[in-house]
Write a protein that holds these residues in place. Structure first.
Motif, mmCIF file in Angstrom:
data_model
loop_
_atom_site.group_PDB
_atom_site.id
_atom_site.type_symbol
_atom_site.label_atom_id
_atom_site.label_comp_id
_atom_site.label_asym_id
_atom_site.label_seq_id
_atom_site.Cartn_x
_atom_site.Cartn_y
_atom_site.Cartn_z
ATOM 1 N N ALA A 47 68.363 24.765 34.869
ATOM 2 C CA ALA A 47 69.276 24.652 36.013
ATOM 3 C C ALA A 47 69.162 25.914 36.878
ATOM 4 N N LYS A 49 70.406 27.040 39.510
ATOM 5 C CA LYS A 49 71.510 27.762 40.144
ATOM 6 C C LYS A 49 72.054 28.910 39.302
ATOM 7 N N ASP A 68 66.031 21.818 37.255
ATOM 8 C CA ASP A 68 67.175 21.060 37.743
ATOM 9 C C ASP A 68 67.721 21.774 38.971
ATOM 10 N N VAL A 70 70.223 21.649 42.714
ATOM 11 C CA VAL A 70 71.407 21.051 43.334
ATOM 12 C C VAL A 70 71.385 21.148 44.859
ATOM 13 N N THR A 91 70.050 16.999 41.684
ATOM 14 C CA THR A 91 71.352 16.432 41.342
ATOM 15 C C THR A 91 72.425 16.961 42.276
ATOM 16 N N ARG A 133 74.047 9.382 38.122
ATOM 17 C CA ARG A 133 74.900 10.305 37.376
ATOM 18 C C ARG A 133 76.199 9.604 37.013
ATOM 19 N N HIS A 180 72.189 9.782 33.708
ATOM 20 C CA HIS A 180 72.479 11.207 33.575
ATOM 21 C C HIS A 180 73.972 11.436 33.404
ATOM 22 N N HIS A 182 76.658 15.113 33.104
ATOM 23 C CA HIS A 182 76.795 16.556 32.907
ATOM 24 C C HIS A 182 78.283 16.810 32.821
ATOM 25 N N SER A 185 80.542 23.047 31.556
ATOM 26 C CA SER A 185 80.183 24.143 30.666
ATOM 27 C C SER A 185 81.044 24.197 29.415
ATOM 28 N N SER A 217 74.153 19.449 30.465
ATOM 29 C CA SER A 217 74.182 20.726 29.773
ATOM 30 C C SER A 217 75.586 21.047 29.305
ATOM 31 N N GLY A 218 75.892 22.306 29.260
ATOM 32 C CA GLY A 218 77.203 22.740 28.810
ATOM 33 C C GLY A 218 77.150 23.471 27.486
ATOM 34 N N GLU A 259 69.497 19.898 30.820
ATOM 35 C CA GLU A 259 69.338 20.796 31.967
ATOM 36 C C GLU A 259 70.226 22.014 31.831
ATOM 37 N N GLY A 261 71.539 25.861 31.997
ATOM 38 C CA GLY A 261 71.375 27.079 32.787
ATOM 39 C C GLY A 261 71.783 28.258 31.926
ATOM 40 N N LYS A 262 73.097 28.300 31.685
ATOM 41 C CA LYS A 262 73.681 29.408 30.927
ATOM 42 C C LYS A 262 72.985 29.655 29.590
ATOM 43 N N TYR A 356 74.883 32.923 36.495
ATOM 44 C CA TYR A 356 75.976 32.888 37.474
ATOM 45 C C TYR A 356 76.487 34.286 37.809
HETATM 46 C C1 PLP Z 1 75.321 23.743 36.780
HETATM 47 C C2 PLP Z 1 74.675 22.564 36.259
HETATM 48 C C3 PLP Z 1 73.975 22.630 35.046
HETATM 49 C C4 PLP Z 1 73.894 23.878 34.191
HETATM 50 O O1 PLP Z 1 75.088 24.129 33.490
HETATM 51 P P1 PLP Z 1 75.160 25.330 32.418
HETATM 52 O O2 PLP Z 1 76.561 25.352 31.971
HETATM 53 O O3 PLP Z 1 74.757 26.582 33.116
HETATM 54 O O4 PLP Z 1 74.206 25.026 31.337
HETATM 55 C C5 PLP Z 1 73.338 21.489 34.639
HETATM 56 N N1 PLP Z 1 73.375 20.348 35.366
HETATM 57 C C6 PLP Z 1 74.056 20.254 36.516
HETATM 58 C C7 PLP Z 1 74.055 18.979 37.276
HETATM 59 C C8 PLP Z 1 74.719 21.346 37.002
HETATM 60 O O5 PLP Z 1 75.411 21.247 38.144
#
Ligand code: PLP
Length: 401
Positions: A47, A49, A68, A70, A91, A133, A180, A182, A185, A217-218, A259, A261-262, A356
């Motif tokens: 991800a 971002k 991934d 946005v 997404t 989604r 999909h 999400h 987090s 994710s999360g 996907e 990120g963190k 972030y």
């Molecule tokens: C921000 C985001 C993620 C990443 O989330 P994390 O908590 O950083 O892993 C994944 N998918 C989507 C659609 C997001 O907006």
């Protein structure tokens, strides 16, 4: 990362400074792929971002990761970093049909999260396969700012609206190639997450020929000692069993996607800042640093905890401090923290500064954003210069008055 190495970086590049150890990124990537090694087709889409420096994206590309995104800007940076369009998923939320069409024309996988755009897009481009989604309405954990799967959330198409999705598909002749979710987090409870995945499997089997299921994710990472983290190997074991069963029943080896990120970048990041002033008040001792919410907003915005260490005096006597920024607004990084004695000009190190942090920074108070440095294969690289006054003034049109 040991203190003397971090001090050397602070000395070489100056403060405030973001530093990323890419060995930690690689370790995290391998940990998640290992957890799902018993699934035939797996794709991890980073991800962007969370940390969007192009060099970090290049590291992910070299790991064969997907991306991934946005926004169309993230897509463009991803393409420039070398990702092939088919390895990028887009997404967006609340984005115009124009932007979605522009990204689709680049060959990027589109993920649509509302019925209105789905219907418009399907009528105009029935030949472009689309991922949908879904909002499973499961509270994965964390607070409402970071949890996005609940009933009041603006994200996704409700599972209760699946009949409407199917009607749109029928009417337009479009093809749904992926589903999909999400949920946001901080997955604290694997069973709750698995409940959401069951809902997604249920949706998936209602479509004829999907290629992938994206579980979003999360994943939670530890922010302090003994902090709970998502047990990814356990999640991998449990979800692999269910996923492989799904594929068997569905009659096709679809791709399992995540996907994060963190999870991938949070722990790789260290933020270094210099102490400008020590200030005793009637109730506490403040250590004021050469940074603030303009550079690092998570503690103020999400109330998130970041471990703070005094790397200039690691063996000093421990005392209690409130660490604050220089912005003309309350910007507290940590209250009542026990830290080895802090002196003016000491360097403090903030942990979990990969996700972030830089990507949410701003020029508030007309301050320059920090430099970024990446450690790759044992060598450090400056990957973003510190800003200058020119950067702040760029795009300002000076009118003669
Ligand atoms: C921000 C985001 C993620 C990443 O989330 P994390 O908590 O950083 O892993 C994944 N998918 C989507 C659609 C997001 O907006």
């Amino acid at each position: 990362m040991n203190s003397s190495e971090l001090l050397r970086l602070a000395d070489t590049y100056g403060c405030p400074l973001y530093f990323y150890d890419t060995d930690i990124i690689i370790r995290q990537y391998q940990e998640i792929t290992k957890a799902f090694s018993k699934v035939k087709n797996v794709k991890i889409n980073y991800a962007a971002k969370a940390l969007s420096n192009i060099n970090i994206l290049k590291v992910f590309n070299s790991l064969q990761s997907g991306l991934d995104t946005v926004s169309i800007q993230e897509v463009k940076i991803g393409l420039r970093a070398g990702f092939s369009p088919k390895d990028i998923i887009y997404t967006p939320n609340g984005v115009s049909l124009d932007e979605i069409e522009e990204v689709a024309a680049m060959g990027v996988q589109i993920n649509i999260d509302n019925l209105s755009i789905l219907e418009l897009f399907g009528q105009k481009h029935p030949e472009i396969p689309i991922c949908i989604r879904i909002n499973p309405h499961v509270m994965a954990g964390g607070n409402s700012k970071i949890s996005v799967g609940h009933i009041d959330s603006k994200f996704g198409i409700s599972i209760h609206q699946v009949p409407h999705i199917k009607r749109v598909v029928e009417n337009t002749g479009m093809h749904i190639n992926g589903v999909h979710m999400h949920t946001g987090s901080d997955i604290l409870d694997i069973d709750t997450f698995l409940r959401a995945t069951e809902i997604l499997f249920d949706v998936a089997k209602q479509f004829d020929n999907i290629d992938f299921i994206d579980f979003g994710s999360g994943f939670k990472v530890p922010y302090k000692q003994d902090d709970i983290a998502t047990d990814i190997q356990e999640l991998g074991k449990k979800l692999t069993k269910r996923f492989n069963k799904f594929c068997e029943n569905y009659g096709k080896d679809v791709t399992l996607m995540f996907e994060p990120g963190k999870f991938l970048v949070s722990q790789s990041g260290f933020f270094l800042a210099k102490v400008n002033v020590i200030k005793q008040t009637t109730s506490t001792v403040f250590a004021g640093i050469d940074s603030g919410l303009n550079h690092f907003i998570r503690p103020m915005f999400y109330n998130s905890y970041h471990h703070i260490e005094n790397i200039s005096n690691p063996k000093g006597r421990e005392r209690f401090y409130s660490i604050v920024g220089y912005i003309c607004e309350t910007d507290t990084f940590g209250s009542n923290r026990r830290i080895s004695e802090i002196r003016e000009e000491d360097i403090l190190c903030f942990h979990n500064a990969g996700a972030y942090c830089y990507s949410m920074s701003s020029n508030y108070n007309s301050r320059y954003r920090p430099a970024e440095v990446m450690l790759y294969n044992g060598k450090d690289y400056l990957i973003r210069k510190r800003e200058t006054l020119e950067d702040i003034l760029r795009n300002q049109e000076e009118v003669s008055l």
